[in-house]
Design an enzyme around this catalytic site. Structure first.
Site, mmCIF file in Angstrom:
data_model
loop_
_atom_site.group_PDB
_atom_site.id
_atom_site.type_symbol
_atom_site.label_atom_id
_atom_site.label_comp_id
_atom_site.label_asym_id
_atom_site.label_seq_id
_atom_site.Cartn_x
_atom_site.Cartn_y
_atom_site.Cartn_z
ATOM 1 N N ASP A 30 0.852 -1.188 0.000
ATOM 2 C CA ASP A 30 0.000 0.000 0.000
ATOM 3 C C ASP A 30 0.892 1.244 0.000
ATOM 4 O O ASP A 30 1.898 1.305 0.712
ATOM 5 C CB ASP A 30 -0.914 -0.001 1.230
ATOM 6 C CG ASP A 30 -2.057 0.988 1.094
ATOM 7 O OD1 ASP A 30 -3.213 0.553 1.004
ATOM 8 O OD2 ASP A 30 -1.795 2.213 1.059
ATOM 9 N N HIS B 48 -10.329 -5.005 -3.276
ATOM 10 C CA HIS B 48 -8.993 -5.272 -2.741
ATOM 11 C C HIS B 48 -9.105 -5.695 -1.286
ATOM 12 O O HIS B 48 -9.991 -5.238 -0.563
ATOM 13 C CB HIS B 48 -8.081 -4.044 -2.874
ATOM 14 C CG HIS B 48 -8.672 -2.779 -2.337
ATOM 15 N ND1 HIS B 48 -9.612 -2.046 -3.035
ATOM 16 C CD2 HIS B 48 -8.478 -2.122 -1.173
ATOM 17 C CE1 HIS B 48 -9.955 -0.988 -2.327
ATOM 18 N NE2 HIS B 48 -9.289 -1.018 -1.182
HETATM 19 P P1 AMP Z 1 -9.722 1.669 0.393
HETATM 20 O O1 AMP Z 1 -9.765 2.981 1.133
HETATM 21 O O2 AMP Z 1 -10.147 0.488 1.203
HETATM 22 O O3 AMP Z 1 -10.450 1.758 -0.928
HETATM 23 O O4 AMP Z 1 -8.195 1.385 0.097
HETATM 24 C C1 AMP Z 1 -7.510 1.911 -0.997
HETATM 25 C C2 AMP Z 1 -6.052 1.790 -0.669
HETATM 26 O O5 AMP Z 1 -5.322 1.923 -1.862
HETATM 27 C C3 AMP Z 1 -5.541 2.863 0.301
HETATM 28 O O6 AMP Z 1 -4.994 2.234 1.459
HETATM 29 C C4 AMP Z 1 -4.486 3.596 -0.522
HETATM 30 O O7 AMP Z 1 -3.381 3.992 0.252
HETATM 31 C C5 AMP Z 1 -4.124 2.551 -1.562
HETATM 32 N N1 AMP Z 1 -3.597 3.076 -2.807
HETATM 33 C C6 AMP Z 1 -4.126 4.045 -3.580
HETATM 34 N N2 AMP Z 1 -3.360 4.246 -4.669
HETATM 35 C C7 AMP Z 1 -2.330 3.387 -4.580
HETATM 36 C C8 AMP Z 1 -1.188 3.121 -5.382
HETATM 37 N N3 AMP Z 1 -0.950 3.770 -6.529
HETATM 38 N N4 AMP Z 1 -0.315 2.159 -4.976
HETATM 39 C C9 AMP Z 1 -0.547 1.486 -3.832
HETATM 40 N N5 AMP Z 1 -1.598 1.686 -3.039
HETATM 41 C C10 AMP Z 1 -2.477 2.629 -3.396
#
Ligand code: AMP
Ligand code: ZN
Length: 114
Positions: free
Chosen positions: A30, A100
């Protein structure tokens, strides 16, 4: 063309720190970790949220959980413990609308979650 950020990561259009990958799924770090270990497990197939997983996705969902356990073992948090989280829609805080599974570990995690 799909504008989904996790689809772009699955197709390598956007870089990721990938821990594991196979035909069906990808495990990567993440970008904004909430614990010393914070991984995301995604299906390569676009599924918007758990609400959108159909009966035909049952085997895929099982495969994702297998990837969770494998990643936890690889990161050596299988013994100490880890948490798996799937945020679904607004009140749970879903921000990326591609299914995810969060894998969090490496510290004691509070309960109930915020
Ligand atoms: P959610 O809030 O459950 O939808 O989780 C989305 C997650 O994706 C968050 O923890 C973000 O930090 C992560 N995230 C968003 N963009 C990226 C990226 N480019 N690479 C890795 N993680 C990401
Ligand atoms: Zn997607």
């Amino acid at each position: 063309m799909c504008g989904c950020i996790f689809c772009k990561m699955a197709s390598r259009e956007i870089p990721a720190n990938i821990l594991y990958e196979d035909d069906l799924c990808m495990v990567f770090e993440d970008i904004n970790p909430q614990a010393p270990i914070h991984l995301l497990v995604i299906p390569k197939k676009h599924i918007t949220s758990l609400n959108d997983a159909g009966d035909e996705d049952g085997a895929l969902l099982g495969h994702l959980l297998g990837a969770v356990a494998r990643a936890a073992k690889e990161k050596k948090i299988d013994g100490s413990g880890y948490r798996t989280v799937i945020n679904t829609n607004a009140e749970a805080g879903q921000t990326v609308f591609h299914l995810h599974i969060h894998v969090l570990g490496g510290r004691r995690l509070g309960w109930p979650p915020g």
